[in-house]
Design a protein around this motif. Structure first.
Motif, mmCIF file in Angstrom:
data_model
loop_
_atom_site.group_PDB
_atom_site.id
_atom_site.type_symbol
_atom_site.label_atom_id
_atom_site.label_comp_id
_atom_site.label_asym_id
_atom_site.label_seq_id
_atom_site.Cartn_x
_atom_site.Cartn_y
_atom_site.Cartn_z
ATOM 1 N N ASP A 355 0.761 -1.185 -0.049
ATOM 2 C CA ASP A 355 0.032 0.042 0.027
ATOM 3 C C ASP A 355 0.910 1.255 0.020
ATOM 4 N N VAL A 356 0.308 2.419 -0.392
ATOM 5 C CA VAL A 356 1.044 3.543 -0.608
ATOM 6 C C VAL A 356 0.460 4.542 0.567
ATOM 7 N N TYR A 357 1.522 5.104 1.358
ATOM 8 C CA TYR A 357 1.148 5.696 2.729
ATOM 9 C C TYR A 357 1.708 7.084 2.484
ATOM 10 N N SER A 358 1.171 8.331 2.954
ATOM 11 C CA SER A 358 1.715 9.379 3.221
ATOM 12 C C SER A 358 1.824 9.870 4.771
ATOM 13 N N VAL A 359 2.653 10.609 5.306
ATOM 14 C CA VAL A 359 2.671 11.052 6.538
ATOM 15 C C VAL A 359 2.739 12.474 6.797
ATOM 16 N N MET A 360 1.901 13.250 7.301
ATOM 17 C CA MET A 360 1.786 14.591 7.358
ATOM 18 C C MET A 360 1.810 15.018 9.094
ATOM 19 N N CYS A 361 2.326 15.982 9.530
ATOM 20 C CA CYS A 361 2.441 16.420 10.987
ATOM 21 C C CYS A 361 1.907 18.101 11.021
ATOM 22 N N SER A 362 1.553 18.371 11.950
ATOM 23 C CA SER A 362 1.208 19.850 12.080
ATOM 24 C C SER A 362 1.352 20.060 13.642
ATOM 25 N N ASN A 363 1.103 20.828 14.116
ATOM 26 C CA ASN A 363 1.171 21.560 15.589
ATOM 27 C C ASN A 363 0.140 22.658 15.976
ATOM 28 N N SER A 364 -0.406 22.655 17.113
ATOM 29 C CA SER A 364 -1.286 23.872 17.543
ATOM 30 C C SER A 364 -0.788 25.121 17.669
ATOM 31 N N GLU A 365 0.440 25.456 17.768
ATOM 32 C CA GLU A 365 1.106 26.805 17.739
ATOM 33 C C GLU A 365 1.644 27.175 16.375
ATOM 34 N N ASN A 366 1.738 26.270 15.434
ATOM 35 C CA ASN A 366 2.213 26.413 14.034
ATOM 36 C C ASN A 366 3.705 26.695 14.114
ATOM 37 N N TYR A 367 4.184 26.139 14.753
ATOM 38 C CA TYR A 367 5.867 26.163 14.917
ATOM 39 C C TYR A 367 6.421 25.200 13.640
ATOM 40 N N ASP A 368 7.726 25.589 13.162
ATOM 41 C CA ASP A 368 7.923 24.655 12.221
ATOM 42 C C ASP A 368 8.300 23.338 12.519
ATOM 43 N N ILE A 369 7.945 22.651 11.418
ATOM 44 C CA ILE A 369 7.957 21.095 11.927
ATOM 45 C C ILE A 369 8.117 20.196 10.489
ATOM 46 N N GLU A 370 9.091 19.247 10.853
ATOM 47 C CA GLU A 370 9.510 18.522 9.647
ATOM 48 C C GLU A 370 9.188 17.035 9.754
ATOM 49 N N VAL A 371 8.971 16.388 8.814
ATOM 50 C CA VAL A 371 8.580 15.028 8.807
ATOM 51 C C VAL A 371 10.009 14.442 7.877
ATOM 52 N N GLY A 372 10.801 13.645 8.417
ATOM 53 C CA GLY A 372 11.942 13.276 7.873
ATOM 54 C C GLY A 372 11.830 11.997 6.862
ATOM 55 N N ASP A 373 12.702 11.869 6.155
ATOM 56 C CA ASP A 373 12.505 10.522 5.149
ATOM 57 C C ASP A 373 12.507 9.122 5.840
ATOM 58 N N PRO A 374 11.646 8.426 5.683
ATOM 59 C CA PRO A 374 11.603 6.887 6.321
ATOM 60 C C PRO A 374 12.595 6.043 6.254
ATOM 61 N N ARG A 375 12.833 5.282 6.910
ATOM 62 C CA ARG A 375 13.645 4.109 6.743
ATOM 63 C C ARG A 375 12.719 2.852 6.990
ATOM 64 N N ILE A 376 12.852 2.094 5.790
ATOM 65 C CA ILE A 376 11.974 0.927 5.732
ATOM 66 C C ILE A 376 12.637 -0.150 6.051
ATOM 67 N N ARG A 377 12.098 -1.216 7.038
ATOM 68 C CA ARG A 377 12.769 -2.223 7.466
ATOM 69 C C ARG A 377 11.897 -3.544 7.451
ATOM 70 N N HIS A 378 12.463 -4.627 7.432
ATOM 71 C CA HIS A 378 11.743 -6.035 7.530
ATOM 72 C C HIS A 378 12.591 -6.780 8.497
ATOM 73 N N GLN A 379 11.972 -7.851 9.181
ATOM 74 C CA GLN A 379 12.599 -8.627 10.028
ATOM 75 C C GLN A 379 13.793 -9.400 9.439
ATOM 76 N N THR A 380 13.355 -9.630 8.115
ATOM 77 C CA THR A 380 14.668 -10.369 7.452
ATOM 78 C C THR A 380 15.816 -9.611 6.575
ATOM 79 N N ARG A 381 15.618 -8.267 6.743
ATOM 80 C CA ARG A 381 16.269 -7.396 5.732
ATOM 81 C C ARG A 381 16.882 -6.199 6.523
#
Length: 448
Positions: A355-381
């Motif tokens: 499946d395709v996922y997107s992650v978005m974040c915000s905060n109640s005071e509108n401070y700068d916020i950044e979603v970093g690049d993810p690390r993809i893992r599997h228990q066998t890799r």
């Protein structure tokens, strides 16, 4: 589309939604209002011109401290709440009403019966009802237990106020001394196409419980509490009782029940949490066959004085086939001047398909916020960095995110003790999962 997000926000704040809608023209209301109210333990009423003067009785005590005791609802009921009728509707409705009333008089046993268990800890309660067609409102009845205590189950011992709106009605019941214990009876005509009801006990000292799911039974439980458990994954259900000294702990049982018809998916026995008063835990794995439609928790047991009790969770728990969980929150869940706070999240695809996922974040005071690049893992890799958002997450894989909240550099912007709520949403084509994190603003750093 916004209703699930609003419901999740109410759950996060441990609040209920109440809607009183005034309308003399439209024949229905947005079903999202009803869904939000029902799934947070509140109610939604439509009030037209002829019933506007009942509004005081209708909402009397609605905003007092209350706990859900019983009830049923369904997606069908939510979609039809508020299907009232305006003055412009044809006279055929009046004919149909008279015809059905005559039919009921010939066959009085055509009533549907719902039992409401009232225990000795409930001195006051409220029954909120929706029925369709709405002209059947006058046929809904509430009766005291037949085999109840003769001295307590009398008209003189109870004040019962009946308030009517266009799409339903409410009964406010208050005992003058001790309550009439036993099964109260709620009846309505079998010709009703839809019927839903909720029963809430009113008062600050009545028995109630709070429940939430966590990944681990120890540690910072409240920080990782969630109301969207994952299907097929082992989790812990935490239960916190209010007025827990009044019940017999060994008799406690918790049931996972469906929204319509109260179908029991699972029945579990909670165990006490050591060193935490009136707190219980259940380790469980939700069967994927439960689905993602939502469920409530039914807690029952024995009162120390001898009677049986039942309580229902105000919140509806909406399980997901994917898991979006908070990991570590750095800087002690705080925001310091000219510093950044990092929050770790994990997103797991537990479904059988990619499946395709997107992650978005915000905060109640509108401070700068950044979603970093993810690390993809599997228990066998080995873990692999993916410079993309959204990402394609294969079945059985997990994505690890670092979300960074930047405190402002300007002086005197942070207010010592103020709470900043960080909201992160993981979305796919089939699901939307929301997690919240509370950060506290600090005027200075208190550690090296």
């Amino acid at each position: 589309r916004l209703a699930p997000n609003i419901i999740r926000s109410f759950q996060f704040c441990k609040a209920s939604a109440f809607f009183i809608l005034f309308d003399s023209c439209q024949t229905n209301i947005d079903p999202s209002y009803a869904q939000i109210a029902q799934r947070t333990g509140g109610f939604c009423l439509l009030v037209r011109e002829r019933t506007v003067y009942n509004i005081t009785d209708t909402v009397n005590g609605a905003f007092d401290s209350s706990n859900l005791v019983d009830g049923e609802d369904s997606e069908e009921s939510s979609a039809l709440v508020g299907q009232g009728y305006g003055p412009y509707v044809s006279a055929s409705l009046g004919y149909e009403r008279r015809r059905n009333r005559a039919k009921r008089s010939l066959n009085a046993e055509q009533s549907v019966v719902k039992k409401i268990l009232i225990d000795e800890l409930i001195s006051s309660f409220k029954v909120s009802i929706f029925i369709d067609p709405p002209y059947l409102v006058s046929e809904v009845k509430l009766f005291k237990p037949v085999n109840g205590d003769r001295n307590l189950c009398t008209d003189s011992n109870h004040n019962i106020v009946r308030s009517v709106a266009d799409n339903g009605l409410m009964f406010n019941v208050e005992a003058k001394t001790c309550p009439c214990v036993g099964n109260w009876t709620l009846t309505y005509p079998s010709e009703a196409t839809h019927f839903s009801y909720s029963v809430t006990s009113v008062g600050s000292y009545s028995l109630s419980f709070d429940a939430y799911f966590v990944d681990e039974a120890g540690g910072t439980q409240m920080q990782s509490a969630n109301y969207a458990p994952c299907l097929g994954i082992e989790e812990y259900l935490m239960i916190k009782l209010n007025q827990g000294s009044q019940i017999v702990p060994e008799t406690l049982r918790v049931k996972i029940v469906g929204l319509a018809g109260k179908f029991v998916h699972m029945e579990l026995r909670p165990r006490p949490v050591r060193d935490s008063k009136n707190t219980y835990v259940v380790r469980l794995r939700l069967d994927p066959n439960i689905g993602t439609g939502g469920f409530r928790l039914l807690l029952e047991g024995e009162v120390a004085r001898g009677s049986h009790f039942k309580r229902v969770s105000s919140n509806v728990f909406t399980p997901t086939s994917s898991c979006f969980r908070i990991g570590r929150v750095w800087n002690y869940h705080a925001l310091f001047p000219r510093m950044k706070t990092v929050i770790n999240f994990e997103l797991s695809n537990n479904s059988p398909a990619d499946d395709v996922y997107s992650v978005m974040c915000s905060n109640s005071e509108n401070y700068d916020i950044e979603v970093g690049d993810p690390r993809i893992r599997h228990q066998t890799r080995r873990a692999e960095l993916k410079r993309s958002n959204p990402i394609l997450l294969p079945a059985g894989f997990t994505a690890q995110y670092h979300v960074t909240v930047y405190a402002p550099n300007a002086p005197n912007v942070l207010k010592h003790g103020r709470t900043v709520i960080v909201t992160c949403t993981a979305s796919s084509h089939s699901e939307e999962i929301i997690e919240f994190v509370r950060l506290t603003e600090m005027s200075e750093r208190f550690y090296n």
